[in-house]
Design an enzyme around this catalytic site. Structure first.
Site, PDB file in Angstrom:
ATOM      1  N   ASP A   1       0.827  -1.266  -0.237  1.00 27.40           N
ATOM      2  CA  ASP A   1       0.148  -0.894   0.342  1.00 27.40           C
ATOM      3  C   ASP A   1       0.699   0.868  -0.453  1.00 27.40           C
ATOM      4  OD1 ASP A   1      -1.683  -1.590  -0.060  1.00 27.40           O
ATOM      5  OD2 ASP A   1      -3.008  -1.816   1.673  1.00 27.40           O
TER       6      ASP A   1
ATOM      7  N   ASP B   1      -4.577  -0.900  -1.590  1.00 27.16           N
ATOM      8  CA  ASP B   1      -5.637  -0.903  -1.290  1.00 27.16           C
ATOM      9  C   ASP B   1      -7.019   0.186  -2.416  1.00 27.16           C
ATOM     10  OD1 ASP B   1      -7.286  -0.971   1.178  1.00 27.16           O
ATOM     11  OD2 ASP B   1      -6.667   0.900   2.001  1.00 27.16           O
TER      12      ASP B   1
ATOM     13  N   LYS C   1      -6.953  -4.910  -3.295  1.00 30.96           N
ATOM     14  CA  LYS C   1      -7.565  -5.353  -1.991  1.00 30.96           C
ATOM     15  C   LYS C   1      -8.756  -4.479  -1.774  1.00 30.96           C
ATOM     16  CE  LYS C   1      -3.705  -4.610   1.049  1.00 30.96           C
ATOM     17  NZ  LYS C   1      -5.106  -3.720   1.600  1.00 30.96           N
TER      18      LYS C   1
ATOM     19  N   CYS D   1      -1.963  -2.813   7.525  1.00 35.22           N
ATOM     20  CA  CYS D   1      -2.257  -4.270   5.909  1.00 35.22           C
ATOM     21  C   CYS D   1      -0.349  -4.758   6.451  1.00 35.22           C
ATOM     22  CB  CYS D   1      -2.064  -3.100   5.021  1.00 35.22           C
ATOM     23  SG  CYS D   1      -3.834  -2.678   4.899  1.00 35.22           S
TER      24      CYS D   1
HETATM   25  C1  VGL Z   1      -4.756   0.253   5.726  1.00 38.69           C
HETATM   26  C2  VGL Z   1      -6.478   1.162   6.874  1.00 38.69           C
HETATM   27  C3  VGL Z   1      -7.379   1.130   6.152  1.00 38.69           C
HETATM   28  C4  VGL Z   1      -3.463   0.181   5.702  1.00 38.69           C
HETATM   29  C5  VGL Z   1      -5.920   0.204   5.040  1.00 38.69           C
HETATM   30  O1  VGL Z   1      -2.541   0.481   4.101  1.00 38.69           O
HETATM   31  O2  VGL Z   1      -2.344  -0.082   6.186  1.00 38.69           O
HETATM   32  N1  VGL Z   1      -5.621   0.628   6.732  1.00 38.69           N
HETATM   33  N2  VGL Z   1      -6.683   0.772   4.503  1.00 38.69           N
HETATM   34 ZN    ZN Z   2      -8.668   0.590   3.684  1.00 37.53          ZN
END
Ligand code: VGL
Ligand code: ZN
Length: 204
Positions: free
Chosen positions: A8, A46, A105, A150
């Site tokens: 991410d 994400d 995802k 994540c």
């Molecule tokens: C994430 C919160 C919501 C992350 C993704 O990448 O850690 N955290 N969506």
């Molecule tokens: Zn997210």
């Protein structure tokens, strides 16, 4: 065979982004240092529909950071972030080198997906495990955003799937909704069997 999983590395998780992680953009230089040491590099992204159930805005009466019950499981209420096709959802353009794979995802609006491998209910898989299997990968190095969400769940799932897992500690930054969440996440990954390494120690 080993692979690098970049978790991410998106604008919305960098300072100024919708869910900006303090110092999150410092991961990019670390990624660029380690990428040349890997034959296989895959990024997770994400990638939420605007109607995603993890957004506080889609759950009237909730506040960002609050935890609600969603289909019987705890769910943190997040700001609207990483909405498909928006600039904030893009992978950081500062990443140098080719990403052989990108795994999206969080695309199902009804369930969150922190791990790059499974949704939070462990009901559906992404293509990540198959992608790694296709390339005979037994060891994964993981870094990115955010340590306490994540990254943590990607590491824990990789261990459960039988991979040898190394966390690149200096390539990760935490949301820290509660102070110390990042440190606790690292301890949890270590206890589960992940090796904790620094980017400078990674060689060919
Ligand atoms: C994430 C919160 C919501 C992350 C993704 O990448 O850690 N955290 N969506
Ligand atoms: Zn997210």
């Amino acid at each position: 065979m080993r692979a690098l999983i970049l978790v991410d590395l998106q604008y919305d998780f960098c300072p100024g982004g919708a869910l900006g992680v303090p110092d999150g953009d410092k991961t990019i230089a670390v990624a660029n240092r380690v990428i040349p040491h890997f034959q296989h590099v895959v990024a997770t992204q994400d990638w939420h529909p605007r109607t995603h159930a993890s957004f506080s805005a889609n759950n009237p009466g909730t506040k960002v950071g609050e935890v609600i019950q969603l289909d019987g499981a705890p769910q943190v209420m997040w700001p609207v972030h990483c909405v498909q096709e928006t600039d904030g959802a893009k992978l950081h353009a500062g990443i140098v080198g080719t990403l052989e794979g990108i795994v999206q995802k969080g695309t199902d609006s009804s369930i969150d997906s922190y791990s790059g491998f499974f949704d939070n209910g462990h009901k559906k898989q992404t293509q990540l495990h198959q992608w790694l299997q296709d390339r005979w990968i037994k060891q994964v190095y993981v870094m990115g955003l955010a340590t306490d969400y994540c990254v943590k769940f990607t590491v824990l799932d990789a261990l459960k799937l039988g991979y040898d897992v190394k966390l690149i500690e200096d390539g990760c930054y935490a949301v820290n909704l509660s102070p110390g969440d990042g440190e606790r996440a690292i301890a949890e990954m270590r206890t589960a069997g992940a090796g904790i390494v620094e980017s400078g120690a990674i060689g060919a």
